[in-house]
Design an enzyme around this catalytic site. Structure first.
Site, mmCIF file in Angstrom:
data_model
loop_
_atom_site.group_PDB
_atom_site.id
_atom_site.type_symbol
_atom_site.label_atom_id
_atom_site.label_comp_id
_atom_site.label_asym_id
_atom_site.label_seq_id
_atom_site.Cartn_x
_atom_site.Cartn_y
_atom_site.Cartn_z
ATOM 1 C CB SER A 13 -0.904 0.016 1.229
ATOM 2 O OG SER A 13 -1.503 1.286 1.331
ATOM 3 C CG HIS A 36 -3.931 -1.528 -1.533
ATOM 4 N ND1 HIS A 36 -5.041 -2.281 -1.833
ATOM 5 C CD2 HIS A 36 -4.302 -0.693 -0.525
ATOM 6 C CE1 HIS A 36 -6.038 -1.932 -1.035
ATOM 7 N NE2 HIS A 36 -5.622 -0.962 -0.228
ATOM 8 C CG ASP A 38 -5.197 2.559 0.776
ATOM 9 O OD1 ASP A 38 -6.144 1.754 0.662
ATOM 10 O OD2 ASP A 38 -4.094 2.257 1.289
ATOM 11 C CG MET A 40 -8.336 7.183 2.274
ATOM 12 S SD MET A 40 -7.561 7.232 3.896
ATOM 13 C CE MET A 40 -6.651 5.676 3.877
ATOM 14 C CG HIS A 69 -9.219 0.125 -0.457
ATOM 15 N ND1 HIS A 69 -8.635 -0.073 0.780
ATOM 16 C CD2 HIS A 69 -10.568 0.127 -0.233
ATOM 17 C CE1 HIS A 69 -9.582 -0.181 1.698
ATOM 18 N NE2 HIS A 69 -10.754 -0.064 1.120
ATOM 19 C CG MET A 71 -11.259 3.246 2.139
ATOM 20 S SD MET A 71 -9.709 3.216 3.028
ATOM 21 C CE MET A 71 -8.579 3.307 1.638
ATOM 22 C CG MET A 140 -11.771 -2.866 5.084
ATOM 23 S SD MET A 140 -10.221 -2.468 4.238
ATOM 24 C CE MET A 140 -9.332 -1.534 5.489
ATOM 25 C CG PHE A 146 -5.882 6.849 9.992
ATOM 26 C CD1 PHE A 146 -5.276 8.063 9.670
ATOM 27 C CD2 PHE A 146 -7.211 6.863 10.392
ATOM 28 C CE1 PHE A 146 -5.979 9.255 9.760
ATOM 29 C CE2 PHE A 146 -7.921 8.063 10.482
ATOM 30 C CZ PHE A 146 -7.297 9.255 10.166
ATOM 31 C CG ASP A 178 -6.178 -2.773 3.215
ATOM 32 O OD1 ASP A 178 -5.086 -2.529 3.763
ATOM 33 O OD2 ASP A 178 -6.827 -1.938 2.543
HETATM 34 C C1 DX5 Z 1 -6.285 1.600 5.608
HETATM 35 C C2 DX5 Z 1 -5.856 1.306 4.198
HETATM 36 C C3 DX5 Z 1 -4.735 0.352 4.111
HETATM 37 C C4 DX5 Z 1 -3.453 0.814 4.757
HETATM 38 C C5 DX5 Z 1 -2.851 -0.396 5.394
HETATM 39 O O1 DX5 Z 1 -7.535 2.182 5.615
HETATM 40 O O2 DX5 Z 1 -6.924 0.779 3.440
HETATM 41 O O3 DX5 Z 1 -4.498 -0.043 2.761
HETATM 42 O O4 DX5 Z 1 -2.524 1.354 3.883
HETATM 43 O O5 DX5 Z 1 -1.740 -0.014 6.123
HETATM 44 P P1 DX5 Z 1 -0.975 -1.003 7.111
HETATM 45 O O6 DX5 Z 1 -0.520 -2.173 6.327
HETATM 46 O O7 DX5 Z 1 0.113 -0.168 7.651
HETATM 47 O O8 DX5 Z 1 -2.006 -1.409 8.167
HETATM 48 ZN ZN ZN Z 2 -6.496 -0.137 1.505
#
Ligand code: DX5
Ligand code: ZN
Length: 227
Positions: A13, A36, A38, A40, A69, A71, A140, A146, A178
């Site tokens: 990620s 990956h 993210d 947000m 991904h 969010m 999840m 985060f 994840d």
């Molecule tokens: C969190 C994200 C993850 C995040 C995971 O909401 O969707 O993809 O980057 O980070 P780690 O592996 O540090 O938990």
């Molecule tokens: Zn993610």
């Protein structure tokens, strides 16, 4: 179409990358399966990353295909655009979608794998009747928003039940986890049936990023053979 790497797949990620050295940090994960990404919106989750313009540049720069991904609120409106940018997969949250089946179909029509994500508190049963519409399910293992949070083992029975239900239906849907995936937790998720592993801090926090990807893959492979 994109070549599909075999399980276990490791998707670092870039939430844990250095955002002003993104090109360098993408080059570091050339041996991973997907990157990956993210997205947000500070609405569906209390954090803000970036949108389509950045994803377009990541798509142009990444050595591996994109696993996006989302969010975000209103994926019905925004998700198809990420497929049009060329992402290999686009995953949106079930909790945010008005018509998840329509979103999935729009993603597939645009050549992306369709993914659906559920938060830790969302029951797996809510996906059973629509599993065939998806290419991947993201369970999840932290509350989304985060990086660097602790893995939630209480999500594993839900994952196991979803995997069993998919197998019963003859589905080849991928199961992704994840959040909090590391050397210490990846075997738990692999034994529960996950085949695709997102890891942010465990990859980018390592001294040797490439070695971290290899080690995670080996741990997952060994644990899925044993289970
Ligand atoms: C969190 C994200 C993850 C995040 C995971 O909401 O969707 O993809 O980057 O980070 P780690 O592996 O540090 O938990
Ligand atoms: Zn993610």
């Amino acid at each position: 179409m994109h070549d599909l790497p075999a399980a276990p797949r490791i998707n670092p990620s870039i939430l844990a990358a250095d955002f002003v050295n993104m090109q360098r940090d993408l080059a570091r994960i050339a041996t991973a399966d997907f990157v990956h990404v993210d997205v947000m919106d500070n609405h569906f989750v209390p954090n803000l990353t970036f949108g389509p313009q950045m994803v377009e540049r990541i798509q142009a720069t990444s050595p591996v295909p994109l696993d996006v991904h989302l969010m975000i609120t209103d994926p019905d409106r925004w998700a198809p655009g990420y497929a049009e940018l060329g992402a290999a997969s686009v995953t949106f949250h079930l909790e945010a979608a008005a018509d998840p089946v329509a979103v999935a179909r729009a993603l597939r029509e645009r050549g992306a794998r369709a993914g659906v994500a559920i938060k830790p508190g969302t029951p797996g049963e809510s996906l059973y009747s629509i599993l065939d519409e998806f290419d991947q399910v993201l369970v999840m293992t932290v509350e989304p928003g985060f990086g660097g949070q602790g893995f939630m083992p209480e999500t594993m029975p839900k994952l196991e039940a979803l995997v069993a239900e998919a197998r019963r239906r003859g589905s080849e849907v991928w199961f992704q986890v994840d959040g909090g995936i590391s050397d210490a937790t990846i075997e738990i998720a692999a034994a529960a049936g996950a085949d695709t592993f997102v890891a942010g801090s465990a990859v980018y926090g390592a001294d040797d990023v490439e070695a971290a990807v290899t080690r995670l893959r080996e741990l997952a492979r060994a644990a899925s053979l044993e289970s």
